[in-house]
Each structure stands twice: as structure tokens, then as C-alpha cells.
Design a protein around this motif. Structure first.
Motif, PDB file in Angstrom:
ATOM      1  N   ILE A   1      -5.717  -0.169   8.166  1.00 22.80           N
ATOM      2  CA  ILE A   1      -5.194  -1.293   7.388  1.00 22.80           C
ATOM      3  C   ILE A   1      -5.712  -1.230   5.958  1.00 22.80           C
ATOM      4  O   ILE A   1      -4.971  -1.452   5.003  1.00 22.80           O
ATOM      5  CB  ILE A   1      -5.564  -2.627   8.064  1.00 22.80           C
ATOM      6  CG1 ILE A   1      -4.771  -2.784   9.370  1.00 22.80           C
ATOM      7  CG2 ILE A   1      -5.302  -3.803   7.133  1.00 22.80           C
ATOM      8  CD1 ILE A   1      -5.218  -3.931  10.228  1.00 22.80           C
ATOM      9  N   THR A   2      -6.974  -0.922   5.786  1.00 22.97           N
ATOM     10  CA  THR A   2      -7.558  -0.820   4.455  1.00 22.97           C
ATOM     11  C   THR A   2      -6.912   0.314   3.657  1.00 22.97           C
ATOM     12  O   THR A   2      -6.614   0.153   2.465  1.00 22.97           O
ATOM     13  CB  THR A   2      -9.078  -0.594   4.556  1.00 22.97           C
ATOM     14  OG1 THR A   2      -9.652  -1.643   5.343  1.00 22.97           O
ATOM     15  CG2 THR A   2      -9.725  -0.577   3.192  1.00 22.97           C
ATOM     16  N   ALA A   3      -6.684   1.456   4.289  1.00 26.05           N
ATOM     17  CA  ALA A   3      -6.068   2.592   3.605  1.00 26.05           C
ATOM     18  C   ALA A   3      -4.640   2.259   3.192  1.00 26.05           C
ATOM     19  O   ALA A   3      -4.219   2.562   2.066  1.00 26.05           O
ATOM     20  CB  ALA A   3      -6.094   3.821   4.498  1.00 26.05           C
ATOM     21  N   ILE A   4      -3.887   1.639   4.077  1.00 25.72           N
ATOM     22  CA  ILE A   4      -2.503   1.272   3.760  1.00 25.72           C
ATOM     23  C   ILE A   4      -2.477   0.263   2.620  1.00 25.72           C
ATOM     24  O   ILE A   4      -1.660   0.365   1.699  1.00 25.72           O
ATOM     25  CB  ILE A   4      -1.786   0.739   5.019  1.00 25.72           C
ATOM     26  CG1 ILE A   4      -1.574   1.889   6.012  1.00 25.72           C
ATOM     27  CG2 ILE A   4      -0.449   0.099   4.651  1.00 25.72           C
ATOM     28  CD1 ILE A   4      -1.092   1.449   7.368  1.00 25.72           C
ATOM     29  N   ALA A   5      -3.373  -0.709   2.643  1.00 29.07           N
ATOM     30  CA  ALA A   5      -3.427  -1.707   1.565  1.00 29.07           C
ATOM     31  C   ALA A   5      -3.771  -1.050   0.229  1.00 29.07           C
ATOM     32  O   ALA A   5      -3.217  -1.426  -0.806  1.00 29.07           O
ATOM     33  CB  ALA A   5      -4.443  -2.791   1.910  1.00 29.07           C
ATOM     34  N   SER A   6      -4.650  -0.075   0.239  1.00 26.65           N
ATOM     35  CA  SER A   6      -5.013   0.620  -1.004  1.00 26.65           C
ATOM     36  C   SER A   6      -3.830   1.401  -1.562  1.00 26.65           C
ATOM     37  O   SER A   6      -3.598   1.410  -2.778  1.00 26.65           O
ATOM     38  CB  SER A   6      -6.180   1.572  -0.758  1.00 26.65           C
ATOM     39  OG  SER A   6      -7.320   0.857  -0.388  1.00 26.65           O
ATOM     40  N   VAL A   7      -3.073   2.041  -0.692  1.00 24.76           N
ATOM     41  CA  VAL A   7      -1.903   2.799  -1.136  1.00 24.76           C
ATOM     42  C   VAL A   7      -0.853   1.854  -1.717  1.00 24.76           C
ATOM     43  O   VAL A   7      -0.273   2.118  -2.768  1.00 24.76           O
ATOM     44  CB  VAL A   7      -1.318   3.633   0.025  1.00 24.76           C
ATOM     45  CG1 VAL A   7       0.043   4.197  -0.325  1.00 24.76           C
ATOM     46  CG2 VAL A   7      -2.274   4.737   0.416  1.00 24.76           C
ATOM     47  N   VAL A   8      -0.610   0.743  -1.055  1.00 24.36           N
ATOM     48  CA  VAL A   8       0.370  -0.228  -1.547  1.00 24.36           C
ATOM     49  C   VAL A   8      -0.089  -0.811  -2.879  1.00 24.36           C
ATOM     50  O   VAL A   8       0.699  -0.959  -3.813  1.00 24.36           O
ATOM     51  CB  VAL A   8       0.605  -1.339  -0.497  1.00 24.36           C
ATOM     52  CG1 VAL A   8       1.404  -2.493  -1.083  1.00 24.36           C
ATOM     53  CG2 VAL A   8       1.307  -0.773   0.724  1.00 24.36           C
ATOM     54  N   ARG A   9      -1.355  -1.120  -2.990  1.00 26.53           N
ATOM     55  CA  ARG A   9      -1.898  -1.670  -4.229  1.00 26.53           C
ATOM     56  C   ARG A   9      -1.741  -0.668  -5.372  1.00 26.53           C
ATOM     57  O   ARG A   9      -1.355  -1.028  -6.483  1.00 26.53           O
ATOM     58  CB  ARG A   9      -3.370  -2.019  -4.028  1.00 26.53           C
ATOM     59  CG  ARG A   9      -3.904  -2.948  -5.084  1.00 26.53           C
ATOM     60  CD  ARG A   9      -5.315  -3.362  -4.804  1.00 26.53           C
ATOM     61  NE  ARG A   9      -5.369  -4.190  -3.610  1.00 26.53           N
ATOM     62  CZ  ARG A   9      -6.381  -4.209  -2.756  1.00 26.53           C
ATOM     63  NH1 ARG A   9      -7.425  -3.444  -2.961  1.00 26.53           N
ATOM     64  NH2 ARG A   9      -6.354  -4.978  -1.701  1.00 26.53           N
ATOM     65  N   ALA A  10      -2.009   0.605  -5.121  1.00 29.04           N
ATOM     66  CA  ALA A  10      -1.861   1.634  -6.159  1.00 29.04           C
ATOM     67  C   ALA A  10      -0.395   1.835  -6.512  1.00 29.04           C
ATOM     68  O   ALA A  10      -0.062   2.056  -7.679  1.00 29.04           O
ATOM     69  CB  ALA A  10      -2.472   2.941  -5.687  1.00 29.04           C
TER      70      ALA A  10
END
Length: 83
Positions: free
Chosen positions: A13-22
Motif C-alpha cells: 500500500i505504501t509503495a502504491i501510494a508513493s507511485v501515485v503521489r509521484a
């Protein structure tokens, strides 16, 4: 759900959120989050124009290298007149 699966889920979840944020240009500041505008970069546009001009010059030089001697003299005269 065992503890290992929970840790994997949290990391995913953290990795997906970071990708979406970027992807959408959200940047973390000291307090809160800000959006970064992704407008055209003037330096990148200048470099693109310079690369295009260099490609045009290389195309002319390739044509000069493969043409006959009379065509070569004409192209040199054209280049002298252009500068």
C-alpha cells in the motif's frame, strides 16, 4: 491474516501510494502536501531546438559526403551563404 501478510500488505500500500503521489506531482513539504506544476521547461525546449538544428546540420553533412563533387561545391556555397 498472519503478521507476515499484514507487513507485506502495508509495504504494498505504501509503495502504491508513493507511485501515485509521484505520478500526480504531489510533493511532501514540512507541513502538508503541495502540488508541483509540470509545465513546459524552457531549458528543455531550448535543448530540443538545439538538437533539431544539429540533426539538420548532420543531415546536410551526410548528403555532402555521399554526393558527387559538383553537388558538394554547390552545397558548400549554400552553407556559406546561410551563415
Amino acid at each position: 491474516m498472519n503478521p507476515f501478510e499484514m507487513v507485506v500488505a502495508i509495504v504494498a500500500i505504501t509503495a502504491i501510494a508513493s507511485v501515485v503521489r509521484a505520478r500526480y506531482g504531489v510533493v511532501r513539504r514540512h507541513k502538508g502536501e503541495d502540488f508541483v506544476s509540470r509545465g513546459p521547461d524552457p531549458e528543455a525546449e531550448r535543448l530540443r531546438a538545439e538538437v533539431k538544428a544539429l540533426k539538420d546540420r548532420v543531415a546536410v553533412l551526410e548528403r555532402l559526403a555521399t554526393d558527387g563533387s559538383t553537388a558538394l561545391e554547390r552545397e558548400f556555397d549554400k552553407l556559406r551563404d546561410r551563415d
